[in-house]
Design a protein around this motif. Structure first.
Motif, PDB file in Angstrom:
ATOM      1  N   GLY A  36       0.779  -1.237   0.000  1.00 26.44           N
ATOM      2  CA  GLY A  36       0.000   0.000   0.000  1.00 26.44           C
ATOM      3  C   GLY A  36       0.810   1.286   0.000  1.00 26.44           C
ATOM      4  N   PRO A  37       1.815   1.472   0.878  1.00 26.16           N
ATOM      5  CA  PRO A  37       2.550   2.737   0.901  1.00 26.16           C
ATOM      6  C   PRO A  37       3.282   3.062  -0.393  1.00 26.16           C
ATOM      7  CG  PRO A  37       2.911   1.520   2.948  1.00 26.16           C
ATOM      8  CD  PRO A  37       2.176   0.608   2.015  1.00 26.16           C
ATOM      9  N   ALA A  38       3.527   2.065  -1.243  1.00 26.67           N
ATOM     10  CA  ALA A  38       4.222   2.330  -2.504  1.00 26.67           C
ATOM     11  C   ALA A  38       3.393   3.220  -3.425  1.00 26.67           C
ATOM     12  CB  ALA A  38       4.546   1.011  -3.216  1.00 26.67           C
ATOM     13  N   LEU A  39       2.075   3.203  -3.273  1.00 30.79           N
ATOM     14  CA  LEU A  39       1.208   4.027  -4.140  1.00 30.79           C
ATOM     15  C   LEU A  39       1.476   5.515  -3.949  1.00 30.79           C
ATOM     16  CD1 LEU A  39      -1.212   3.948  -6.167  1.00 30.79           C
ATOM     17  CD2 LEU A  39      -2.692   4.169  -4.179  1.00 30.79           C
ATOM     18  N   PRO A  40       1.360   6.070  -2.738  1.00 31.48           N
ATOM     19  CA  PRO A  40       1.683   7.493  -2.585  1.00 31.48           C
ATOM     20  C   PRO A  40       3.170   7.797  -2.749  1.00 31.48           C
ATOM     21  CG  PRO A  40       1.159   6.505  -0.443  1.00 31.48           C
ATOM     22  CD  PRO A  40       0.810   5.503  -1.490  1.00 31.48           C
ATOM     23  N   LEU A  41       4.047   6.867  -2.398  1.00 28.91           N
ATOM     24  CA  LEU A  41       5.475   7.116  -2.590  1.00 28.91           C
ATOM     25  C   LEU A  41       5.805   7.288  -4.069  1.00 28.91           C
ATOM     26  CD1 LEU A  41       7.124   4.640  -0.039  1.00 28.91           C
ATOM     27  CD2 LEU A  41       7.308   7.129  -0.023  1.00 28.91           C
ATOM     28  N   ALA A  42       5.193   6.467  -4.925  1.00 32.64           N
ATOM     29  CA  ALA A  42       5.438   6.580  -6.364  1.00 32.64           C
ATOM     30  C   ALA A  42       4.909   7.887  -6.918  1.00 32.64           C
ATOM     31  CB  ALA A  42       4.792   5.404  -7.093  1.00 32.64           C
ATOM     32  N   ALA A  43       3.797   8.354  -6.374  1.00 34.30           N
ATOM     33  CA  ALA A  43       3.208   9.599  -6.859  1.00 34.30           C
ATOM     34  C   ALA A  43       4.096  10.796  -6.572  1.00 34.30           C
ATOM     35  CB  ALA A  43       1.837   9.797  -6.221  1.00 34.30           C
ATOM     36  N   LEU A  44       5.056  10.651  -5.653  1.00 33.66           N
ATOM     37  CA  LEU A  44       5.949  11.760  -5.333  1.00 33.66           C
ATOM     38  C   LEU A  44       7.074  11.929  -6.340  1.00 33.66           C
ATOM     39  CD1 LEU A  44       6.437  11.371  -1.469  1.00 33.66           C
ATOM     40  CD2 LEU A  44       5.043  13.046  -2.683  1.00 33.66           C
ATOM     41  N   THR A  45       7.469  10.880  -7.003  1.00 29.96           N
ATOM     42  CA  THR A  45       8.664  10.968  -7.833  1.00 29.96           C
ATOM     43  C   THR A  45       8.419  11.707  -9.144  1.00 29.96           C
ATOM     44  OG1 THR A  45       8.167   8.783  -8.759  1.00 29.96           O
ATOM     45  CG2 THR A  45       9.609   8.867  -6.844  1.00 29.96           C
ATOM     46  N   LEU A  46       7.365  11.392  -9.854  1.00 26.69           N
ATOM     47  CA  LEU A  46       7.116  12.004 -11.152  1.00 26.69           C
ATOM     48  C   LEU A  46       6.832  13.503 -11.061  1.00 26.69           C
ATOM     49  CD1 LEU A  46       6.978  11.061 -14.151  1.00 26.69           C
ATOM     50  CD2 LEU A  46       4.496  11.092 -13.874  1.00 26.69           C
ATOM     51  N   PRO A  47       5.921  13.951 -10.165  1.00 28.81           N
ATOM     52  CA  PRO A  47       5.665  15.393 -10.093  1.00 28.81           C
ATOM     53  C   PRO A  47       6.904  16.204  -9.740  1.00 28.81           C
ATOM     54  CG  PRO A  47       3.957  14.188  -8.939  1.00 28.81           C
ATOM     55  CD  PRO A  47       5.037  13.197  -9.274  1.00 28.81           C
ATOM     56  N   LEU A  48       7.754  15.665  -8.853  1.00 27.67           N
ATOM     57  CA  LEU A  48       8.906  16.429  -8.393  1.00 27.67           C
ATOM     58  C   LEU A  48       9.863  16.750  -9.531  1.00 27.67           C
ATOM     59  CD1 LEU A  48      10.279  17.642  -5.912  1.00 27.67           C
ATOM     60  CD2 LEU A  48      11.505  15.488  -5.633  1.00 27.67           C
ATOM     61  N   TYR A  49      10.046  15.814 -10.465  1.00 25.26           N
ATOM     62  CA  TYR A  49      11.047  16.004 -11.502  1.00 25.26           C
ATOM     63  C   TYR A  49      10.466  16.295 -12.888  1.00 25.26           C
ATOM     64  CZ  TYR A  49      14.089  14.150  -7.905  1.00 25.26           C
ATOM     65  OH  TYR A  49      14.766  13.961  -6.728  1.00 25.26           O
ATOM     66  N   VAL A  50       9.180  16.107 -13.080  1.00 27.97           N
ATOM     67  CA  VAL A  50       8.587  16.334 -14.391  1.00 27.97           C
ATOM     68  C   VAL A  50       7.593  17.499 -14.377  1.00 27.97           C
ATOM     69  CG1 VAL A  50       7.212  15.301 -16.236  1.00 27.97           C
ATOM     70  CG2 VAL A  50       8.897  13.920 -15.037  1.00 27.97           C
ATOM     71  N   ILE A  51       6.674  17.492 -13.426  1.00 26.89           N
ATOM     72  CA  ILE A  51       5.616  18.506 -13.416  1.00 26.89           C
ATOM     73  C   ILE A  51       6.043  19.771 -12.688  1.00 26.89           C
ATOM     74  CG2 ILE A  51       3.231  18.968 -12.735  1.00 26.89           C
ATOM     75  CD1 ILE A  51       2.705  15.974 -12.903  1.00 26.89           C
ATOM     76  N   LEU A  52       6.756  19.630 -11.571  1.00 25.04           N
ATOM     77  CA  LEU A  52       7.083  20.796 -10.747  1.00 25.04           C
ATOM     78  C   LEU A  52       7.907  21.874 -11.452  1.00 25.04           C
ATOM     79  CD1 LEU A  52       7.787  19.633  -7.085  1.00 25.04           C
ATOM     80  CD2 LEU A  52       5.803  20.808  -8.008  1.00 25.04           C
ATOM     81  N   PRO A  53       8.911  21.524 -12.284  1.00 29.53           N
ATOM     82  CA  PRO A  53       9.680  22.597 -12.917  1.00 29.53           C
ATOM     83  C   PRO A  53       8.822  23.573 -13.713  1.00 29.53           C
ATOM     84  CG  PRO A  53      10.838  20.516 -13.153  1.00 29.53           C
ATOM     85  CD  PRO A  53       9.493  20.192 -12.570  1.00 29.53           C
ATOM     86  N   SER A  54       7.962  23.035 -14.584  1.00 28.06           N
ATOM     87  CA  SER A  54       7.111  23.926 -15.380  1.00 28.06           C
ATOM     88  C   SER A  54       6.063  24.615 -14.522  1.00 28.06           C
ATOM     89  CB  SER A  54       6.438  23.132 -16.503  1.00 28.06           C
ATOM     90  OG  SER A  54       5.639  22.086 -15.967  1.00 28.06           O
ATOM     91  N   PHE A  55       5.605  23.943 -13.462  1.00 26.33           N
ATOM     92  CA  PHE A  55       4.598  24.546 -12.582  1.00 26.33           C
ATOM     93  C   PHE A  55       5.164  25.743 -11.833  1.00 26.33           C
ATOM     94  CE2 PHE A  55       2.663  24.500  -8.242  1.00 26.33           C
ATOM     95  CZ  PHE A  55       1.440  25.041  -8.597  1.00 26.33           C
ATOM     96  N   TYR A  56       6.339  25.579 -11.225  1.00 30.57           N
ATOM     97  CA  TYR A  56       6.926  26.677 -10.468  1.00 30.57           C
ATOM     98  C   TYR A  56       7.437  27.793 -11.389  1.00 30.57           C
ATOM     99  CZ  TYR A  56       6.584  25.073  -5.673  1.00 30.57           C
ATOM    100  OH  TYR A  56       6.094  24.730  -4.430  1.00 30.57           O
ATOM    101  N   ALA A  57       7.859  27.421 -12.607  1.00 29.08           N
ATOM    102  CA  ALA A  57       8.327  28.443 -13.545  1.00 29.08           C
ATOM    103  C   ALA A  57       7.166  29.171 -14.216  1.00 29.08           C
ATOM    104  CB  ALA A  57       9.220  27.806 -14.607  1.00 29.08           C
ATOM    105  N   GLY A  58       6.093  28.444 -14.504  1.00 26.82           N
ATOM    106  CA  GLY A  58       4.972  29.066 -15.211  1.00 26.82           C
ATOM    107  C   GLY A  58       3.917  29.643 -14.290  1.00 26.82           C
ATOM    108  N   THR A  59       3.314  28.790 -13.469  1.00 27.34           N
ATOM    109  CA  THR A  59       2.207  29.223 -12.612  1.00 27.34           C
ATOM    110  C   THR A  59       2.669  30.044 -11.424  1.00 27.34           C
ATOM    111  OG1 THR A  59       0.996  27.206 -13.252  1.00 27.34           O
ATOM    112  CG2 THR A  59       0.203  28.418 -11.326  1.00 27.34           C
ATOM    113  N   VAL A  60       3.701  29.591 -10.730  1.00 29.14           N
ATOM    114  CA  VAL A  60       4.174  30.299  -9.535  1.00 29.14           C
ATOM    115  C   VAL A  60       4.943  31.556  -9.917  1.00 29.14           C
ATOM    116  CG1 VAL A  60       5.546  30.087  -7.416  1.00 29.14           C
ATOM    117  CG2 VAL A  60       4.195  28.141  -8.235  1.00 29.14           C
TER     118      VAL A  60
END
Length: 465
Positions: A36-60
């Motif tokens: 079970g804990p692997a589900l939320p742990l996995a969800a942390l890896t992709l956003p941190l390195y793929v989604i967050l850069p464009s989010f903090y650069a564009g939206t923030v």
């Protein structure tokens, strides 16, 4: 050893509900609780390195250069913290134990940090991203290393270890699918944009990670501490250097990880520039990871017939045979690329589940020679190798593309040949090298059973003395 360990399981007895079936393996309920804990742990890896850069650069509104420098620093900190956390969770035991206690302790700051970094206030700046990024990195590492080590110590039988690793890695793929799908789902259903999708993901992690960790801790036992004395630093390094199966496995894992990292890094470019369908990037990614989930039980069954190292080698060989066809693709070859995503996705299931199970076996070699159970340190080195492979992929691919004149937003043929070679040809060569390392791997089912017998005898002699 205690009487309950007569079969070499090395697990403390657990009150009802029982965690083990009549054949000694984990029950399905216990297996689901562990995974079970692997589900939320996995969800942390992709956003941190793929989604967050464009989010903090564009939206923030932070500059792209500042975001890049901050996340690079977070990655370096993340890599350096792995062996430190591995040593700490092997040597120091919180009240609930070295595995369960550290899992719970790490899950809380990881959950809080995930919520904060995924839901920044309007005035968030570089210090906000750096501070919560470092906190999330440390919390994630302090959670995932004891969690992985716990899985390796929950079983001593060759195939049961594969079953446990497969359940965890299947849940990792499911968590990755959630992370990939949420932004597109919110956009398609007009529920909001990236901020709303990341806010929902942050809530799921903030609630799900400590909650599922608590379920796992309540459902499963803490492995018995098998370390008789802590090793001195140089002595510990010597045992790692002398663990030839581990070094061979690690080399194969780094090479294969580099082979997987190149197409992962260049996937979006390939779909946009070679297939000329950037609108289908998300759909192809979803298909690939979905087939990865389907591949896990397939390769688990194959490994029962051939052994884990042979099954993994066959999966890599199959991926090579499929991926060598990629250079033939061009604009509009969507059906062919879909078939490649399906078949290589199925092969991905072996890449995730089987090496992690073999890792549990090579730890036995160290345990027999050193007299210490150092699963945390070994999985920390494993995590470090994973990050090294991904860093190599980015560090090699992007400069070569730049030298070839490739532009991500361009429309001409400049650099497309180099893109295709890096995306498809080089990974095949690398995988062939990994197959050469693993095909005659010395730790098969018979050798692992002999190791288990020797470990039980070693424990018996120590208890008698």
């Amino acid at each position: 050893m205690q009487a309950a360990d007569a079969k070499g399981v090395g697990i403390q007895p657990l009150p009802l509900p029982m965690s083990r079936s009549t054949n000694g393996g984990l029950t399905r309920g216990a297996l689901a609780a562990y995974a079970g804990p692997a589900l939320p742990l996995a969800a942390l890896t992709l956003p941190l390195y793929v989604i967050l850069p464009s989010f903090y650069a564009g939206t923030v509104g932070l500059s792209l250069g500042l975001v890049g420098v901050i996340l690079l620093g977070v990655r370096l900190f993340d890599a350096l913290s792995d062996p430190i956390v591995g040593l700490l969770c092997d040597r120091f035991s919180p009240p609930l134990g070295r595995r369960r206690g550290w899992l719970l302790l790490g899950s809380v700051p990881a959950a809080v940090s995930a919520w904060m970094i995924l839901t920044p206030p309007p005035e968030a700046g570089g210090l906000y991203l750096a501070g919560w990024g470092l906190a999330l990195s440390l919390g994630y590492t302090a959670t995932v290393i004891p969690y992985s080590a716990w899985g390796a110590e929950l079983a001593e039988s060759y195939h049961e270890r594969s079953r446990i690793a497969a359940a965890r890695e299947g849940m990792v793929l499911a968590g990755t699918l959630v992370a990939v799908s949420l932004p597109a789902l919110f956009d398609g259903m007009r529920l909001g944009g990236t901020p709303e999708a990341l806010g929902t993901l942050g809530l799921l992690v903030a609630v799900g990670l400590p909650g599922l960790a608590l379920v796992a801790v309540a459902r499963l036992p803490e492995p018995i501490e098998a370390t008789r004395r802590p090793l001195r630093f140089r002595e510990g390094l010597r045992h790692i250097r002398e663990n030839k199966p581990f070094l061979r496995l690690l080399a194969a894992f780094v090479v294969n990880g580099f082979a997987n990292g190149l197409p992962a890094t260049l996937f979006l470019f390939f779909v946009a520039r070679v297939l000329e369908r950037p609108d289908l990037q998300g759909a192809f990614l979803f298909l690939y990871f979905l087939c990865g989930i389907a591949g896990v039980p397939i390769w688990l069954a194959v490994s029962r017939r051939t052994g884990k190292h042979k099954a993994w080698s066959l999966a890599m060989l199959g991926a090579c045979a499929i991926f060598i066809l990629v250079p033939m693709l061009g604009p509009g070859d969507l059906l062919a690329f879909s078939a490649i995503c399906v078949l290589t996705g199925i092969a991905l299931g072996a890449d995730l589940a089987l090496p992690a199970s073999i890792q549990a076996d090579v730890i036995d070699v160290d345990r027999l020679s050193s007299g210490a159970r150092r699963s945390g340190l070994y999985f920390a080195l494993w995590g470090l190798a994973t990050k090294l492979s991904l860093a190599l992929a980015v560090g090699v691919a992007f400069p070569l593309l730049d030298l070839a004149g490739f532009e991500s937003g361009g429309a001409g043929p400049e650099g497309l040949g180099v893109l295709v070679a890096l995306y498809a040809v080089v990974p095949v060569l690398l995988k062939l090298a990994a197959i050469a390392l693993m095909w005659r791997f010395p730790l098969d089912e018979t050798a692992q059973a002999a190791l288990s017998t020797a470990l039980r005898e070693q424990e018996r002699q120590r208890d008698a003395s």
